[in-house]
Motif scaffolding. Structure first.
Motif, PDB file in Angstrom:
ATOM      1  N   TYR B 351       0.810  -1.226   0.000  1.00 51.80           N
ATOM      2  CA  TYR B 351       0.000   0.000   0.000  1.00 51.80           C
ATOM      3  C   TYR B 351       0.847   1.282   0.000  1.00 51.80           C
ATOM      4  O   TYR B 351       0.690   2.153  -0.844  1.00 51.80           O
ATOM      5  N   ARG B 352       1.773   1.352   0.940  1.00 58.35           N
ATOM      6  CA  ARG B 352       2.565   2.579   1.054  1.00 58.35           C
ATOM      7  C   ARG B 352       3.450   2.807  -0.176  1.00 58.35           C
ATOM      8  O   ARG B 352       3.614   3.929  -0.637  1.00 58.35           O
ATOM      9  N   VAL B 355       1.197   4.290  -2.821  1.00 61.67           N
ATOM     10  CA  VAL B 355       0.700   5.638  -2.557  1.00 61.67           C
ATOM     11  C   VAL B 355       1.800   6.690  -2.701  1.00 61.67           C
ATOM     12  O   VAL B 355       1.610   7.701  -3.362  1.00 61.67           O
ATOM     13  N   VAL B 356       2.960   6.452  -2.112  1.00 60.60           N
ATOM     14  CA  VAL B 356       4.004   7.472  -2.229  1.00 60.60           C
ATOM     15  C   VAL B 356       5.134   7.042  -3.160  1.00 60.60           C
ATOM     16  O   VAL B 356       6.223   7.596  -3.144  1.00 60.60           O
ATOM     17  N   ARG B 360       9.327   6.341   0.393  1.00 62.35           N
ATOM     18  CA  ARG B 360       9.779   5.993   1.739  1.00 62.35           C
ATOM     19  C   ARG B 360      10.799   4.866   1.740  1.00 62.35           C
ATOM     20  O   ARG B 360      11.456   4.616   2.737  1.00 62.35           O
ATOM     21  N   ASN B 434       7.747  -2.557   4.849  1.00 64.20           N
ATOM     22  CA  ASN B 434       7.911  -1.249   5.456  1.00 64.20           C
ATOM     23  C   ASN B 434       9.338  -0.976   5.887  1.00 64.20           C
ATOM     24  O   ASN B 434       9.681   0.125   6.288  1.00 64.20           O
TER      25      ASN B 434
END
Lengths: 215, 461
Positions: B351-352, B355-356, B360, B434
Motif C-alpha cells: 500500500y505505502r 501511494v508514495v 519511503r 515497510n
C-alpha cells in the motif's frame, strides 16, 4: 499452521493506535518499542506496526502494535486493521483542542469496526508542552470516565507515562482474558483451561520470530 | 545502467526553433534507461510531466509558461482569501496584524494588473459542494469589508476583458475512468457516514506535514539551502505558516513552499484536495524546481496519474493493488498461492509503496531516477509513441502507464524465497515491506520491472 510457543510468550495482544493526524501516535510507538523519538517523523501512510515483548503480571506478553494514519481519507484502510485488535490507544494532543473534540468520532469508529470487547485507553499526548496546553487534564479525565475508558497523559518526547500507558492497557486486557478463561473453565467443568475467544489473535497471528527460521 | 542524459546531449536534441528533431523519442529513451543529470533536471522535467508538449517550439513554451504563471498566482490569491476568512472566523488575527491581507495587496502591486476574482469564485463554486460563500456573506466584518474594497478596486482596474482568466481547474482528459467505474462496483461499500474533508482541514494537515518535512533534499539545492532566515520568515508569513520556530531557515523556506503549492493544488483539484503522502511527492520537485509556479505545474502533471491514489473512494488505489496482485499471479503462481494462504493476495502490504511511489523506501537520488523512468514511460504513452517505434529503438519493454506497479511487483518477487519459506503471516510481509528502505538497487529493480512488462503485460493490461 502456526502454534503458540510457550517459551517465547504467553500471549500475543494486538493493539491499535488511533487518533487525529499529528498527535504523536508514531512517536508513542517508537518510544515504546525502540525508545526512540523523532521530531520530524513522517506521516504514516496506511498502517505500520512494531512489536515488543514484556512482562505483565508475571506473564510474557508480546504486544503487536499497529500504528495508523490519522487522516480521515485513510480511514477505510486503517479500520480494516481493527479486526482482531484487543486493545486501542486513542490518542489526542493536549495542545490541539480539535484532536480532543474528535475523540467521540474515533470512539464511534471503533464501535463500528472493532471487536465490541476491545479495551480502550484514552491518551493525552505532548504533556511536555504544558505552556501550550488547550485541553486540561481534568477534561480528559472526565471524558474518559464518562465513556468508561482508562486515561493517562503522556509525553513521547520526554518518555513520560508511555511505558505506563501500555502496561496499563496490557494488564487490563490480561485480566479480562484471565477471567474469561476462568469462566470458560468453570463452565466446562474440569479439564484444562482453554483460551478465551478474545485471544484468537494469539492463535492466528503466528508465533515465528523473525529470523528464527529464515535462511 | 546507462549514463544519465547530460547537458550537451540534451541541447543537441533540439532544432534551432527549439523543437525536438524526433518528437522527443530519443529524450524519452535516454531518460528511461539512464535518468537525467541533476544540472538539467529543471529543464527536462516539464517535458516529462506534460507541462510542455513534446512537439512544442520554444516560443510556444514561453507563452505557456507565462500563462501558467498567471494561473498559479490566481490560485495562490484564492488561497490567501481563504486564509483571511479563516483568520476572521477564528477571531485570532485582527486586520492590522494579518500578514496575509497585506501580502495579498503586495502581490497585486507586484503583478501589476490584478486578476478579477469574481469569475474565479464562480468557477470554484460550481464544482464545489461547499457553501462557504453563503457563510461568508453572513458574517461581514471590518476585514471582510476592506477585502471587498480591494476586490472592487481590482475589478475597476481591469476593465479589459482580455486580461481576465478563470481560476485553473483540474479536468480529466483521458485516463482510465472506465476501468475505475467497473472496479468501483466490486469495491466494498464501506463509505458509511464518513465525513467529507473540507479546505480548512486540508490547510491544517498541509501545515502539519510541511513543518515536519525532512531536509534530505539540501545537497541537491545549494541555493535553497543557503536561504537567509529573513527570507524564510517572509515566505512563511506569505502562506500564514506558524509553529516553525524550531526549524532552521532553509527548512522554514521549504515548508512554506510546500504549503503554498499544496494549498494551490487543493484549490485546483478540490475532488482530491490534500491527502497525506502528497507532500512526499512534492518535496523532491521543490528541490529541483526553484520557482513555485513551475514546481506547481510539474506537480499538477505528476498528479494527473498519481491523484487516483488519493481518491476518497479508494477506487484508484484498489485498482493498483489489484494490478500488482495480477502481475504476481501471472508471473509466479506458486508465490501467489502462498500469499493467498496468508490472506495477503490482495497485496495490501505494498500500500505505502503504491501511494508514495517508493519515496519511503528509496533514497532521494534513487527516487528521482525511478520517477524519471516512470515519467518517461507515461510521456511516451501520452505522445502516442507506439510499441513498434519504441521497439525500433531496441527497447524491449513497450511504454506503460504503470511502470511503478511492475517495479513494486518486482521488489516482491525478489523476496519470493523468503516469503514462501519463512513467512507465515501477512504481518511479517508488511513489516518486511515497510523496512525495505536502503536495501533496493534501483537500476536492477528497473531492469526487473522492464522484464516483467515484456513477459506479462499482454496478459495484464
Amino acid at each position: 499452521m502456526a502454534h503458540r510457543v510457550d517459551n517465547e510468550y504467553d500471549y500475543l495482544f494486538k493493539i491499535v493506535l488511533i487518533g487525529d493526524s499529528g498527535v504523536g501516535k508514531s512517536n508513542i510507538l517508537s518510544r515504546f518499542t525502540r525508545n526512540e523519538f523523532c521530531l520530524e517523523s513522517k506521516s504514516t501512510i496506511g498502517v505500520e506496526f512494531a512489536t515488543r515483548t514484556l512482562q505483565v503480571e508475571g506473564k510474557t506478553i508480546k504486544a503487536q502494535i499497529w500504528d495508523t494514519a490519522g487522516q480521515e481519507r485513510y480511514r477505510a484502510i486503517t479500520s480494516a486493521y481493527y479486526r482482531g485488535a484487543v486493545g486501542a490507544l486513542l490518542v489526542y494532543d493536549i495542545t490541539k483542542k480539535l484532536s480532543f473534540e474528535n475523540i467521540n468520532r474515533w470512539l464511534s469508529e471503533l464501535r463500528n469496526h472493532a471487536d465490541s470487547n476491545i479495551v480502550i485507553m484514552m491518551v493525552g499526548n505532548k504533556s511536555d508542552l504544558n505552556h501550550l496546553r488547550s485541553v486540561q487534564e481534568e477534561e480528559g479525565q472526565a471524558l474518559a470516565e464518562k465513556e468508561g475508558l482508562s486515561f493517562l497523559e503522556t509525553s513521547a518526547l520526554e518518555a513520560l507515562n508511555v511505558e505506563k500507558a501500555f502496561q496499563t492497557i496490557l494488564s487490563d486486557i490480561h485480566q479480562i482474558i484471565s477471567k474469561k478463561a476462568l469462566a470458560a473453565q468453570e463452565a466446562a467443568g474440569s479439564g484444562p483451561p482453554t483460551q478465551g475467544t478474545t485471544i484468537n489473535v494469539a492463535d492466528s497471528s503466528g508465533n515465528m520470530k523473525k529470523g528464527c527460521c529464515s535462511t | 545502467m546507462k549514463p544519465a542524459l547530460g547537458p550537451k546531449e540534451w541541447r543537441s536534441l533540439f532544432t534551432p526553433e527549439g523543437k525536438f528533431y524526433d518528437g522527443g523519442v530519443k529524450l524519452l529513451k535516454r531518460v528511461r534507461n539512464g535518468g537525467v543529470e541533476p544540472s538539467i533536471r529543471a529543464e527536462v522535467w516539464p517535458f516529462l510531466l506534460g507541462v510542455y508538449s513534446l512537439n512544442s517550439s520554444e516560443a510556444e513554451r514561453e507563452a505557456i509558461k507565462a500563462h501558467n504563471r498567471k494561473g498559479y498566482l490566481l490560485l495562490r490569491k484564492h488561497c490567501l482569501r481563504k486564509n483571511n476568512k479563516e483568520s476572521v472566523d477564528d477571531h485570532i488575527t485582527s486586520e492590522e496584524e494579518n500578514p496575509c491581507v497585506i501580502l495579498e495587496q503586495e502581490m497585486q502591486d507586484k503583478t501589476g494588473k490584478a486578476i478579477p476574482e469574481n469569475q474565479a469564485d464562480e468557477s470554484l463554486c460550481s464544482s464545489s459542494s461547499r457553501d462557504e460563500d453563503e457563510s461568508e456573506k453572513s458574517d461581514v466584518t471590518d476585514v471582510e469589508a476592506s477585502r471587498d474594497d480591494v476586490a472592487s478596486v481590482d475589478q475597476s482596474s481591469v476593465e479589459d476583458e482580455e486580461e481576465s482568466m478563470p481560476l485553473p481547474k483540474y479536468s480529466n482528459t483521458g485516463g482510465n475512468i472506465e476501468t475505475e467505474t467497473k472496479l468501483s462496483k466490486i469495491a466494498r461499500p464501506v463509505k458509511s457516514a464518513r465525513t467529507v474533508e473540507d479546505f480548512e482541514t486540508w490547510q491544517r494537515i498541509i501545515r502539519l506535514d510541511a513543518v515536519r518535512a525532512n531536509n534530505e533534499w539540501v545537497s541537491y539545492s545549494p541555493s535553497q539551502a543557503a536561504v537567509t532566515r529573513e527570507k524564510a520568515i517572509e515566505s512563511a508569513s506569505a502562506v500564514c505558516l506558524k509553529d516553525y520556530e524550531h526549524l532552521e531557515a532553509h527548512r522554514i523556506h521549504h515548508a512554506s513552499r510546500l504549503v503554498a503549492i499544496l494549498e494551490a493544488y487543493a484549490t485546483y483539484d478540490p475532488e482530491i484536495g490534500y491527502c497525506q503522502g502528497m507532500s512526499d511527492l512534492l518535496a523532491p520537485l521543490l528541490a529541483v524546481l526553484e520557482e513555485d509556479d513551475e514546481a506547481f505545474w510539474c506537480f499538477a502533471g505528476f498528479m494527473r496519474k498519481a491523484r487516483h491514489n488519493f481518491r476518497l473512494d479508494e477506487v484508484g488505489i484498489r485498482r493498483q493493488l489489484n494490478m500488482v496482485s495480477k502481475i504476481i499471479k501471472t508471473k509466479d503462481f506458486h508465490l501467489y498461492r502462498h500469499l493467498e494462504m496468508l490472506e495477503a493476495a490482495d497485496c495490501f502490504f505494498v500500500y505505502r509503496m503504491v501511494v508514495v511511489m517508493f519515496r519511503r523506501e528509496l533514497t532521494f537520488e534513487q527516487t528521482l531516477s525511478l520517477w524519471e523512468a516512470m515519467w518517461a514511460h507515461q510521456a511516451a504513452r501520452r505522445a502516442g509513441i507506439t510499441r513498434s517505434s519504441w521497439r525500433k529503438l531496441q527497447l524491449g519493454a513497450p511504454p506503460t502507464d504503470d511502470l511503478l506497479l511492475y517495479a513494486i511487483a518486482a521488489s516482491v518477487l525478489e523476496k519470493r524465497k523468503l516469503i514462501i519459506e519463512s513467512y507465515s503471516s501477512m504481518d511479517e510481509i508488511i513489516r518486511d515491506c515497510n523496512s525495505m528502505a536502503g536495501q533496493l538497487d534501483i537500476w536492477k529493480l528497473l531492469d526487473d520491472a522492464h522484464d516483467l512488462v515484456v513477459t506479462v503485460q499482454d496478459r495484464i493490461e
